[in-house]
Enzyme design. Structure first.
Site, mmCIF file in Angstrom:
data_model
loop_
_atom_site.group_PDB
_atom_site.id
_atom_site.type_symbol
_atom_site.label_atom_id
_atom_site.label_comp_id
_atom_site.label_asym_id
_atom_site.label_seq_id
_atom_site.Cartn_x
_atom_site.Cartn_y
_atom_site.Cartn_z
ATOM 1 N N ARG A 1 0.864 -1.191 0.000
ATOM 2 C CA ARG A 1 0.000 0.000 0.000
ATOM 3 C C ARG A 1 0.899 1.239 0.000
ATOM 4 O O ARG A 1 2.011 1.230 0.535
ATOM 5 C CB ARG A 1 -0.884 0.002 1.253
ATOM 6 C CG ARG A 1 -1.889 1.150 1.287
ATOM 7 C CD ARG A 1 -2.621 1.187 2.612
ATOM 8 N NE ARG A 1 -3.524 2.328 2.678
ATOM 9 C CZ ARG A 1 -4.006 2.834 3.810
ATOM 10 N NH1 ARG A 1 -3.670 2.296 4.974
ATOM 11 N NH2 ARG A 1 -4.823 3.869 3.782
ATOM 12 N N HIS A 2 0.418 2.310 -0.586
ATOM 13 C CA HIS A 2 1.162 3.578 -0.645
ATOM 14 C C HIS A 2 1.474 4.111 0.751
ATOM 15 O O HIS A 2 0.855 3.729 1.756
ATOM 16 C CB HIS A 2 0.348 4.615 -1.424
ATOM 17 C CG HIS A 2 -0.990 4.888 -0.798
ATOM 18 N ND1 HIS A 2 -1.158 5.724 0.282
ATOM 19 C CD2 HIS A 2 -2.227 4.404 -1.094
ATOM 20 C CE1 HIS A 2 -2.431 5.760 0.622
ATOM 21 N NE2 HIS A 2 -3.103 4.970 -0.193
ATOM 22 N N GLY A 3 2.402 5.053 0.815
ATOM 23 C CA GLY A 3 2.717 5.739 2.056
ATOM 24 C C GLY A 3 1.606 6.693 2.479
ATOM 25 O O GLY A 3 0.623 6.914 1.760
ATOM 26 N N GLU A 4 1.782 7.257 3.642
ATOM 27 C CA GLU A 4 0.747 8.111 4.248
ATOM 28 C C GLU A 4 0.539 9.416 3.468
ATOM 29 O O GLU A 4 1.481 9.995 2.921
ATOM 30 C CB GLU A 4 1.146 8.447 5.682
ATOM 31 C CG GLU A 4 0.106 9.264 6.440
ATOM 32 C CD GLU A 4 0.610 9.726 7.793
ATOM 33 O OE1 GLU A 4 0.315 9.040 8.782
ATOM 34 O OE2 GLU A 4 1.307 10.775 7.849
ATOM 35 N N THR A 5 -0.708 9.867 3.455
ATOM 36 C CA THR A 5 -1.075 11.184 2.939
ATOM 37 C C THR A 5 -1.703 11.995 4.075
ATOM 38 O O THR A 5 -2.043 11.453 5.130
ATOM 39 C CB THR A 5 -2.104 11.079 1.796
ATOM 40 O OG1 THR A 5 -3.356 10.648 2.346
ATOM 41 C CG2 THR A 5 -1.661 10.086 0.724
ATOM 42 N N ASP A 6 -1.887 13.282 3.840
ATOM 43 C CA ASP A 6 -2.563 14.099 4.857
ATOM 44 C C ASP A 6 -3.986 13.612 5.097
ATOM 45 O O ASP A 6 -4.471 13.656 6.230
ATOM 46 C CB ASP A 6 -2.571 15.569 4.423
ATOM 47 C CG ASP A 6 -1.213 16.245 4.601
ATOM 48 O OD1 ASP A 6 -0.357 15.693 5.337
ATOM 49 O OD2 ASP A 6 -0.997 17.312 3.999
ATOM 50 N N TRP A 7 -4.652 13.146 4.059
ATOM 51 C CA TRP A 7 -6.014 12.639 4.242
ATOM 52 C C TRP A 7 -6.020 11.354 5.059
ATOM 53 O O TRP A 7 -6.929 11.125 5.850
ATOM 54 C CB TRP A 7 -6.699 12.433 2.888
ATOM 55 C CG TRP A 7 -7.214 13.705 2.279
ATOM 56 C CD1 TRP A 7 -6.776 14.974 2.528
ATOM 57 C CD2 TRP A 7 -8.272 13.825 1.327
ATOM 58 N NE1 TRP A 7 -7.483 15.881 1.775
ATOM 59 C CE2 TRP A 7 -8.405 15.200 1.020
ATOM 60 C CE3 TRP A 7 -9.091 12.908 0.666
ATOM 61 C CZ2 TRP A 7 -9.355 15.677 0.117
ATOM 62 C CZ3 TRP A 7 -10.033 13.385 -0.240
ATOM 63 C CH2 TRP A 7 -10.168 14.749 -0.509
ATOM 64 N N ASN A 8 -5.011 10.497 4.870
ATOM 65 C CA ASN A 8 -4.879 9.333 5.746
ATOM 66 C C ASN A 8 -4.778 9.773 7.201
ATOM 67 O O ASN A 8 -5.454 9.241 8.084
ATOM 68 C CB ASN A 8 -3.629 8.525 5.410
ATOM 69 C CG ASN A 8 -3.737 7.718 4.143
ATOM 70 O OD1 ASN A 8 -2.750 7.521 3.453
ATOM 71 N ND2 ASN A 8 -4.916 7.216 3.805
ATOM 72 N N ARG B 1 -0.096 9.005 -5.065
ATOM 73 C CA ARG B 1 0.407 8.461 -3.803
ATOM 74 C C ARG B 1 0.989 7.059 -3.983
ATOM 75 O O ARG B 1 1.962 6.699 -3.322
ATOM 76 C CB ARG B 1 -0.685 8.476 -2.733
ATOM 77 C CG ARG B 1 -1.971 7.710 -3.074
ATOM 78 C CD ARG B 1 -3.045 8.049 -2.049
ATOM 79 N NE ARG B 1 -4.295 7.314 -2.215
ATOM 80 C CZ ARG B 1 -5.333 7.733 -2.925
ATOM 81 N NH1 ARG B 1 -5.245 8.889 -3.593
ATOM 82 N NH2 ARG B 1 -6.451 7.027 -2.970
ATOM 83 N N GLU C 1 -7.515 3.209 -6.994
ATOM 84 C CA GLU C 1 -8.377 3.010 -5.829
ATOM 85 C C GLU C 1 -9.845 3.153 -6.209
ATOM 86 O O GLU C 1 -10.197 3.785 -7.218
ATOM 87 C CB GLU C 1 -8.005 4.019 -4.729
ATOM 88 C CG GLU C 1 -8.787 3.882 -3.431
ATOM 89 C CD GLU C 1 -8.640 2.533 -2.725
ATOM 90 O OE1 GLU C 1 -8.974 1.504 -3.349
ATOM 91 O OE2 GLU C 1 -8.224 2.519 -1.546
#
Length: 203
Positions: free
Chosen positions: A13-20, A69, A99
């Site tokens: 899975r992709h790395g963290e985003t601000d929305w995460n 992402r 996604e």
């Protein structure tokens, strides 16, 4: 029912985003990695590069979702392996690995609608159903697995839930950001899932 071909593959899975970080539903909205996510992608890349450096060849190509992402995460992993091992693993974008679209729920807090979306067939306005996501994810990965080469798939959390459904595994299991998984068919249990620890990476 969608079912996955019994061949090994890797998933990230992709790395963290601000929305995460804020607990918001991203879906098809193209949110970039934040600084934490960029560092997570580097650590995942180093952990995977260590496998190559130890003499293994865990995968021979990388398939990525087109969303920023995921693609940034995939390119970072590719670069870490090349830097550590002088080996450039081919990377290609596969639109079918994007996604799920959450429709009107994108940008809102993950809430009471999410579990019914998975378990009860609830579909938010303008969204993709979980059934449709599962069928798309299984179709895409089965096409990838028809090649003799073992792939690393870099994509998303909800898409992996669809793959878990196609593997007949419990579905509503949260996948952490940027933690590599090795998935291997097992005649007794269906699938074995090995988590590659990031602390083993050389920083």
């Amino acid at each position: 029912m969608s079912q996955l071909i019994s061949r090994p593959y890797w998933y990230l899975r992709h790395g963290e985003t601000d929305w995460n970080r804020q607990g918001l539903a991203q879906g098809s909205t193209d949110i970039p990695l934040n600084a934490t996510g960029e560092q997570q992608a580097v650590l995942a890349g180093k952990a995977l590069a260590d496998l190559f450096r130890s003499g293994q060849k865990p995968f021979s190509r990388i398939l990525s979702s087109p969303l920023t992402r995921a693609l940034t995460t995939a390119k970072t992993v590719q670069a870490m392996i090349e830097e550590a091992c002088a080996l450039r693993v081919p990377l290609e974008v596969n639109d079918e690995l994007r996604e799920v679209c959450f429709g009107v729920q994108e940008g809102t807090l993950m809430g009471d609608w999410y579990k019914p979306w998975i378990e009860e067939g609830f579909v938010p306005q303008d969204a993709e159903s979980f059934h449709a996501l599962t069928a798309r994810a299984a179709r895409a990965v089965n096409t990838i697995l028809n090649s003799p080469e073992t792939p690393l798939i870099v994509a998303h959390g909800a898409l992996f839930r669809g793959l878990r459904s196609a593997m007949q595994l419990p579905v509503d299991v949260r996948l952490p950001n940027a933690v590599p998984l090795a998935l291997t068919p097992n005649k007794q249990t269906g699938w074995d899932i090995e988590i590659i620890p990031l602390q083993a990476a050389r920083i």
